[in-house]
Design a protein around this motif. Structure first.
Motif, PDB file in Angstrom:
ATOM      1  N   ILE B 304      -9.217   3.832 -13.312  1.00 35.11           N
ATOM      2  CA  ILE B 304      -9.610   4.197 -14.672  1.00 35.11           C
ATOM      3  C   ILE B 304      -8.523   5.056 -15.307  1.00 35.11           C
ATOM      4  O   ILE B 304      -8.136   4.860 -16.467  1.00 35.11           O
ATOM      5  N   GLY B 305      -7.985   5.984 -14.521  1.00 33.50           N
ATOM      6  CA  GLY B 305      -6.929   6.858 -15.025  1.00 33.50           C
ATOM      7  C   GLY B 305      -5.702   6.070 -15.460  1.00 33.50           C
ATOM      8  O   GLY B 305      -5.175   6.284 -16.559  1.00 33.50           O
ATOM      9  N   MET B 306      -5.265   5.118 -14.624  1.00 38.98           N
ATOM     10  CA  MET B 306      -4.060   4.350 -14.959  1.00 38.98           C
ATOM     11  C   MET B 306      -4.308   3.477 -16.192  1.00 38.98           C
ATOM     12  O   MET B 306      -3.438   3.331 -17.042  1.00 38.98           O
ATOM     13  N   GLY B 355       5.515   3.212 -13.320  1.00 40.43           N
ATOM     14  CA  GLY B 355       5.670   2.646 -11.977  1.00 40.43           C
ATOM     15  C   GLY B 355       5.754   3.733 -10.923  1.00 40.43           C
ATOM     16  O   GLY B 355       5.257   3.572  -9.805  1.00 40.43           O
ATOM     17  N   ILE B 356       6.390   4.846 -11.279  1.00 42.47           N
ATOM     18  CA  ILE B 356       6.451   5.980 -10.349  1.00 42.47           C
ATOM     19  C   ILE B 356       5.064   6.603 -10.218  1.00 42.47           C
ATOM     20  O   ILE B 356       4.581   6.887  -9.129  1.00 42.47           O
ATOM     21  N   LEU B 357       4.404   6.758 -11.358  1.00 42.95           N
ATOM     22  CA  LEU B 357       3.056   7.334 -11.370  1.00 42.95           C
ATOM     23  C   LEU B 357       2.082   6.453 -10.580  1.00 42.95           C
ATOM     24  O   LEU B 357       1.277   6.946  -9.792  1.00 42.95           O
ATOM     25  N   ALA B 358       2.202   5.136 -10.801  1.00 40.81           N
ATOM     26  CA  ALA B 358       1.272   4.207 -10.143  1.00 40.81           C
ATOM     27  C   ALA B 358       1.543   4.092  -8.650  1.00 40.81           C
ATOM     28  O   ALA B 358       0.741   3.520  -7.920  1.00 40.81           O
ATOM     29  N   ALA B 359       2.677   4.657  -8.175  1.00 38.99           N
ATOM     30  CA  ALA B 359       2.943   4.646  -6.730  1.00 38.99           C
ATOM     31  C   ALA B 359       2.135   5.746  -6.036  1.00 38.99           C
ATOM     32  O   ALA B 359       1.965   5.711  -4.824  1.00 38.99           O
ATOM     33  N   ILE B 360       1.657   6.718  -6.805  1.00 39.21           N
ATOM     34  CA  ILE B 360       0.919   7.832  -6.190  1.00 39.21           C
ATOM     35  C   ILE B 360      -0.379   7.349  -5.515  1.00 39.21           C
ATOM     36  O   ILE B 360      -0.595   7.644  -4.346  1.00 39.21           O
ATOM     37  N   PRO B 361      -1.256   6.597  -6.223  1.00 47.49           N
ATOM     38  CA  PRO B 361      -2.491   6.187  -5.535  1.00 47.49           C
ATOM     39  C   PRO B 361      -2.271   5.349  -4.277  1.00 47.49           C
ATOM     40  O   PRO B 361      -2.947   5.617  -3.277  1.00 47.49           O
ATOM     41  N   PRO B 362      -1.359   4.347  -4.254  1.00 45.23           N
ATOM     42  CA  PRO B 362      -1.196   3.631  -2.980  1.00 45.23           C
ATOM     43  C   PRO B 362      -0.639   4.505  -1.860  1.00 45.23           C
ATOM     44  O   PRO B 362      -1.015   4.326  -0.694  1.00 45.23           O
ATOM     45  N   ILE B 363       0.226   5.463  -2.192  1.00 47.68           N
ATOM     46  CA  ILE B 363       0.753   6.348  -1.130  1.00 47.68           C
ATOM     47  C   ILE B 363      -0.378   7.232  -0.605  1.00 47.68           C
ATOM     48  O   ILE B 363      -0.544   7.410   0.597  1.00 47.68           O
ATOM     49  N   LEU B 364      -1.182   7.763  -1.544  1.00 45.08           N
ATOM     50  CA  LEU B 364      -2.345   8.557  -1.120  1.00 45.08           C
ATOM     51  C   LEU B 364      -3.246   7.731  -0.207  1.00 45.08           C
ATOM     52  O   LEU B 364      -3.767   8.218   0.787  1.00 45.08           O
ATOM     53  N   ILE B 405      -2.877  -3.461  -7.982  1.00 44.99           N
ATOM     54  CA  ILE B 405      -3.972  -3.303  -8.945  1.00 44.99           C
ATOM     55  C   ILE B 405      -3.647  -2.196  -9.956  1.00 44.99           C
ATOM     56  O   ILE B 405      -3.867  -2.353 -11.167  1.00 44.99           O
ATOM     57  N   MET B 406      -3.091  -1.091  -9.475  1.00 46.74           N
ATOM     58  CA  MET B 406      -2.767   0.022 -10.372  1.00 46.74           C
ATOM     59  C   MET B 406      -1.762  -0.410 -11.437  1.00 46.74           C
ATOM     60  O   MET B 406      -1.908  -0.114 -12.614  1.00 46.74           O
ATOM     61  N   MET B 407      -0.725  -1.115 -10.993  1.00 47.40           N
ATOM     62  CA  MET B 407       0.315  -1.572 -11.931  1.00 47.40           C
ATOM     63  C   MET B 407      -0.287  -2.558 -12.929  1.00 47.40           C
ATOM     64  O   MET B 407       0.015  -2.519 -14.123  1.00 47.40           O
ATOM     65  N   THR B 408      -1.153  -3.443 -12.426  1.00 46.35           N
ATOM     66  CA  THR B 408      -1.782  -4.435 -13.298  1.00 46.35           C
ATOM     67  C   THR B 408      -2.665  -3.756 -14.342  1.00 46.35           C
ATOM     68  O   THR B 408      -2.603  -4.082 -15.537  1.00 46.35           O
ATOM     69  N   LEU B 409      -3.471  -2.788 -13.909  1.00 44.39           N
ATOM     70  CA  LEU B 409      -4.360  -2.094 -14.845  1.00 44.39           C
ATOM     71  C   LEU B 409      -3.549  -1.356 -15.911  1.00 44.39           C
ATOM     72  O   LEU B 409      -3.909  -1.359 -17.093  1.00 44.39           O
ATOM     73  N   TYR B 466      10.818  12.083  -2.243  1.00 43.39           N
ATOM     74  CA  TYR B 466      11.641  10.949  -2.675  1.00 43.39           C
ATOM     75  C   TYR B 466      11.132  10.405  -4.012  1.00 43.39           C
ATOM     76  O   TYR B 466      11.930  10.075  -4.900  1.00 43.39           O
ATOM     77  N   LEU B 467       9.816  10.365  -4.162  1.00 38.89           N
ATOM     78  CA  LEU B 467       9.236   9.871  -5.416  1.00 38.89           C
ATOM     79  C   LEU B 467       9.581  10.827  -6.561  1.00 38.89           C
ATOM     80  O   LEU B 467       9.962  10.404  -7.657  1.00 38.89           O
ATOM     81  N   ALA B 468       9.486  12.124  -6.285  1.00 36.35           N
ATOM     82  CA  ALA B 468       9.823  13.118  -7.303  1.00 36.35           C
ATOM     83  C   ALA B 468      11.303  13.024  -7.654  1.00 36.35           C
ATOM     84  O   ALA B 468      11.696  13.093  -8.822  1.00 36.35           O
ATOM     85  N   TYR B 469      12.115  12.806  -6.618  1.00 37.80           N
ATOM     86  CA  TYR B 469      13.549  12.645  -6.865  1.00 37.80           C
ATOM     87  C   TYR B 469      13.789  11.461  -7.797  1.00 37.80           C
ATOM     88  O   TYR B 469      14.566  11.547  -8.751  1.00 37.80           O
ATOM     89  N   SER B 470      13.107  10.358  -7.527  1.00 41.93           N
ATOM     90  CA  SER B 470      13.279   9.161  -8.363  1.00 41.93           C
ATOM     91  C   SER B 470      12.977   9.483  -9.820  1.00 41.93           C
ATOM     92  O   SER B 470      13.698   9.059 -10.730  1.00 41.93           O
ATOM     93  N   PHE B 471      11.900  10.227 -10.008  1.00 43.78           N
ATOM     94  CA  PHE B 471      11.500  10.566 -11.373  1.00 43.78           C
ATOM     95  C   PHE B 471      12.583  11.406 -12.058  1.00 43.78           C
ATOM     96  O   PHE B 471      13.007  11.106 -13.176  1.00 43.78           O
ATOM     97  N   PHE B 472      13.052  12.451 -11.364  1.00 41.88           N
ATOM     98  CA  PHE B 472      14.030  13.334 -11.997  1.00 41.88           C
ATOM     99  C   PHE B 472      15.356  12.633 -12.215  1.00 41.88           C
ATOM    100  O   PHE B 472      15.953  12.734 -13.283  1.00 41.88           O
ATOM    101  N   ALA B 473      15.796  11.885 -11.204  1.00 46.21           N
ATOM    102  CA  ALA B 473      17.104  11.232 -11.324  1.00 46.21           C
ATOM    103  C   ALA B 473      17.105  10.190 -12.432  1.00 46.21           C
ATOM    104  O   ALA B 473      18.080  10.038 -13.158  1.00 46.21           O
ATOM    105  N   LEU B 474      15.993   9.463 -12.575  1.00 41.32           N
ATOM    106  CA  LEU B 474      16.006   8.331 -13.508  1.00 41.32           C
ATOM    107  C   LEU B 474      15.488   8.696 -14.897  1.00 41.32           C
ATOM    108  O   LEU B 474      16.016   8.244 -15.898  1.00 41.32           O
ATOM    109  N   TYR B 475      14.461   9.519 -14.955  1.00 42.14           N
ATOM    110  CA  TYR B 475      13.877   9.818 -16.254  1.00 42.14           C
ATOM    111  C   TYR B 475      14.634  10.949 -16.931  1.00 42.14           C
ATOM    112  O   TYR B 475      15.207  10.776 -18.012  1.00 42.14           O
ATOM    113  N   LEU B 476      14.686  12.084 -16.251  1.00 42.67           N
ATOM    114  CA  LEU B 476      15.394  13.209 -16.854  1.00 42.67           C
ATOM    115  C   LEU B 476      16.900  12.989 -16.771  1.00 42.67           C
ATOM    116  O   LEU B 476      17.658  13.527 -17.570  1.00 42.67           O
TER     117      LEU B 476
END
Lengths: 302, 533
Positions: B304-306, B355-364, B405-409, B466-476
């Motif tokens: 629902i969140g995604m 895509g980075i955000l949606a990786a959180i639920p499957p990793i959890l 499913i997260m990416m699709t939603l 690593y996920l946080a690194y991806s976010f900072f390196a690519l977005y910021l």
């Protein structure tokens, strides 16, 4: 025939040897008591037998199969109850029992409801609301409802009330009568004394003594209380006599089993009025191994 | 009589403060930090009135009004903008703080039996609830002052003292009100979980009621305490009446909670717990079914969140062109490409973040394996006829499906909202393709998580790093001109920028193979290692 066979089992955690060469067998149709204090290695041994931990050295076999490699095959024929039963808070007891029975596969007996009733469990409650004793009941119902060949219990009654402890003991005896084998690790020595055919005592990762209760008793002392016409003299000069206490004309002491004959011959010279002898309880045995390690060494030398 | 009922309230209040000497300051300073950092950011990002008007323009649609509420859009100063964008959400955060703290010191203590020990001492029947409410009222008052003076201290022109104090008072008032709501639910429900559940449900209902009321411009918002929050209009109208409403309602709730507490037994509640299932459904009776059941609630919530995040991004698509034209900072972050609209160029960056955000639920979801292991529950399964690989595969399968499913939603949410607000809507296939281009990168992250679970269980949190690194390196990274290779260290850095680039299948295949290798290593590792507990 040995249902369970442990040979020279060692387990290392970092630099620490939790098990340092454990050896014992459980034979078919036998209840084997596994006793020792916390941290002695009981649970580690059991978890190796379940294939959850991998032995550093030695072999652990159940039904002649390797406990690590053939875990799944073995588990179809065993039932296990841990001492600290942690369940999923949002499932009901009934759901967990069904899940456990189903996951075990193998022989199914339809005795689920019978055991729920015997253990007086409400299966419609969520596990989060269960007390420790009730969580243990869930595991016990799932174990007894399974038609297993070997039952492994790791301190299964630590949270049960005396009434439920009796139900548990009755269930274990029924399993034995049906020709099943049981490995029972317990702190409640009276329970082990009552149920077990043979006992193994573990200390610091080693089995220091094993055998039937009467065999073990031979290794230890008998308590004697004697009243004589004349005071007994030179009692302390005999070998294998301990803890002499005199009160009026009554003397109480402990005597090593192999010195019993000599001791009785000695005291009979003084005219016995009363003689009470009590075999050592398992608790005496246990305490002797654990409390007075030095004395044991000294006693062995005499 | 009341004195004996509340004997030792002060002592218990001190106990609560002692127990929460870290927790409460963390909440207060965390919330205050976000309150003061946002207007600073707004003030530099939207320096001129023109830029702010452009931002106001993007707010003039039902989706945004439903999300953040109405505001004086014709007079969109930094102050109004801050109150409009932040006040409601911060009030929700404050509400959440109150809910968790009150539940912790009322029903949780009661359920765990700690309250029973307290009550066996010469302590009043109502001492605990009043100590809790006293501490919460104090904390929220302190929060109100901290935020009010904090905002004023920024010295931003449009943020005067009255508006700032009102802003703070609104947060504090909302916090006190939700403390009252939770205190009442702590009496009604028999469990801590129920208390938190009902209170959060009340928070969500208040939000939805306000959203519906604001969109239809009806009095419905006045039924919701969160509606009162937006009605203060700090830095514009500066209305104080909602504060009195919040405090007044809170006092009534405090009295109600006291009354209910006084007439009930310790451990009892007013909402009966209905008995659960006596038998397990056939679906539950497998390692996969059990794992799915355990993750059901979390999975649905994340889904629902995604979807909601997708919808909220999609709903601004209609105004993006005008928005970007006014904002240099954001324009700078986009790669200039000929022949594509700015909105289309925005899509790949958006999906990278999503895509980075949606990786959180499957990793959890994969990490649940470790959680179950630590709680000694895997033992129950492995002690039965369940192999380690069977168990591991269940979690593997769920994580992979979860990510898909997260990416699709997210894509569905974004596309459907965008289609509603744009004149020339995107084709669904274009949006879905751009989203799914990131799926192989996500699989690498999931594979890595599974590798750690199987081989190095102590290091599982490294995936987050690593996920946080991806976010900072690519977005910021785009903002701060980080060198290209830094982004290439992340799987997300290799994903083609659909729709402005074409799909690179070899990259996707290589990423998938890497993910499969990690997974295979984890799969082999789990067969060899000890199961802890």
């Amino acid at each position: 025939m040995a249902m369970l066979e442990v040979r020279n089992l060692k387990k290392q955690f970092g630099n620490f040897y939790a098990l340092n060469g454990v050896n014992f067998d459980v034979n078919e149709g036998e209840i084997f008591g596994f006793i020792g204090p916390n941290g002695a290695g009981k649970s580690t041994t059991i978890r190796i037998l379940l294939g959850i931990l991998k032995a550093t050295e030695g072999t652990a076999k159940i039904f002649g199969k390797d406990a690590w490699k053939d875990a799944v095959d073995i588990h179809r024929r065993i039932a296990y109850v841990p001492g600290d039963v942690n369940l999923w808070p949002n499932l009901t007891g009934g759901e967990v029992i069904d899940l456990f029975i189903k996951l075990r596969g193998g022989n199914q007996s339809n005795r689920r409801d019978e055991f729920i009733e015997r253990f007086d469990l409400d299966p419609t409650k969520k596990c989060r609301t269960y007390s420790k004793g009730n969580r243990q009941k869930v595991a016990l119902v799932a174990a007894f409802a399974a038609d297993a060949d070997l039952y492994i219990f790791d301190e299964p009654t630590s949270g049960l009330d005396p009434l439920m402890e009796q139900v548990f003991q009755a269930c274990v005896m029924e399993a034995k009568q049906a020709g099943k084998s049981v490995l029972l690790s317990s702190h409640i020595l009276s329970e082990v004394e009552k149920l077990c055919d043979r006992i193994g005592i573990i200390r610091q990762g080693e089995i220091i003594e094993s055998g039937t209760l009467s065999e073990l008793r031979h290794l230890t002392r008998t308590n004697l209380v004697v009243e004589t016409k004349e005071p007994i003299s030179a009692l302390h000069e005999l070998n294998g006599i301990y803890n002499i206490e005199e009160k009026d004309k009554t003397v109480s002491f402990q005597v090593d089993s192999e010195q019993l004959d000599a001791a009785v011959k000695h005291i009979s010279q003084y005219g016995i009025i009363k003689l009470e002898s009590a075999p050592p309880t398992l608790e005496d045995l246990f305490m002797r191994y654990y409390e007075n390690k030095d004395e044991k060494a000294a006693g062995g030398a005499s | 009589m009341f004195r004996t009922l509340t004997n030792h309230t002060g002592t218990l209040a001190r106990l609560i403060l002692r127990r929460d000497r870290i927790r409460i300051p963390l909440w207060l300073f965390g919330i205050t930090f976000f309150t003061v950092i946002i207007p600073i950011a707004f003030d530099s990002m939207y320096a001129s009135q023109q830029e702010r008007d452009a931002m106001a323009e993007t707010m003039k649609n039902p989706a945004m009004i439903a999300m953040v509420g109405p505001a004086d859009l014709d007079n969109y100063t930094t102050g109004v903008m801050t109150a409009h964008n932040m006040l409601l959400f911060t009030a929700i955060a404050v509400g959440l703080m109150s809910i968790l703290l009150v539940a912790r010191h009322t029903r949780t203590d009661e359920e765990e039996g700690r309250l029973e020990m307290i009550r066996s001492l010469p302590v009043g029947k109502l001492a605990n609830i009043n100590a809790t409410l006293l501490v919460l009222a104090g904390a929220n008052l302190f929060l109100a002052l901290l935020n009010g003076f904090g905002l004023y201290a920024l010295g931003i022109e449009s943020m005067d003292l009255e508006g700032s104090l009102l802003y703070g008072a609104t947060l504090g008032g909302a916090g006190i009100l939700f403390a009252g709501i939770t205190a009442v639910f702590a009496q009604l429900s028999e469990s801590a979980r129920g208390t938190i559940g009902y209170s959060i449900a009340a928070l969500i209902i208040a939000y939805l009621l306000r959203a519906a009321g604001d969109v239809s411009d009806s009095a419905l918002s006045l039924l919701s305490p969160l509606g009162w929050v937006t009605k203060t209009e700090a830095y514009a109208k500066n209305a104080w009446w909602p504060i009195f409403l919040l405090i007044g309602a809170a006092i009534l709730l405090f009295i109600l909670a006291n009354y209910l507490n006084a007439i009930r037994d310790l451990g009892a509640g007013f909402i009966r717990v209905k008995p659960g299932k006596k038998n397990a459904s056939p679906f539950l009776q497998s390692p996969l079914g059990l794992a799915l059941r355990l993750q059901r609630t979390a999975g649905i919530s994340w889904g629902i969140g995604m979807l909601a995040i997708g919808i909220s991004y999609g709903s601004v698509m209609g105004d993006l062109e005008s928005f970007f034209a006014e904002n240099e900072l954001l324009e700078q972050m986009l790669v200039a490409e000929e022949g594509y609209t700015l909105t289309e160029q925005f899509i790949p960056m958006l999906f990278m973040v999503l895509g980075i955000l949606a990786a959180i639920p499957p990793i959890l979801s994969a990490h649940k394996f470790i959680g179950e292991e630590k709680k000694n529950r895997l033992e129950h399964l492995l002690a039965r006829a369940v192999s380690r690989t069977n168990l591991f595969s269940s979690y593997l399968f769920i994580a992979i499906a979860n990510g898909f499913i997260m990416m699709t939603l997210t894509a569905i949410g974004l596309w459907s909202a965008a289609a509603a607000v744009m004149e020339e809507a995107f084709a669904f296939s274009a949006v879905y393709g751009a989203a799914m281009a990131y799926y192989p990168a996500m699989l690498v992250m999931i594979g890595l998580a599974l590798f750690f679970i199987g081989c190095l269980p102590k290091f599982t949190p490294l995936v987050w790093l690593y996920l946080a690194y991806s976010f900072f390196a690519l977005y910021l990274g785009r903002l701060f001109q980080v060198p290209d290779w830094a982004g290439k260290l992340s799987p997300y850095g290799h994903v083609p920028q659909l729709p402005i680039e074409s799909m690179k299948w070899p990259t996707a295949i290589v990423l998938t193979v890497i993910a499969a290798l990690f997974t295979a290593l984890g799969w082999m590792g789990i067969k060899k290692r000890d199961i802890e507990g």
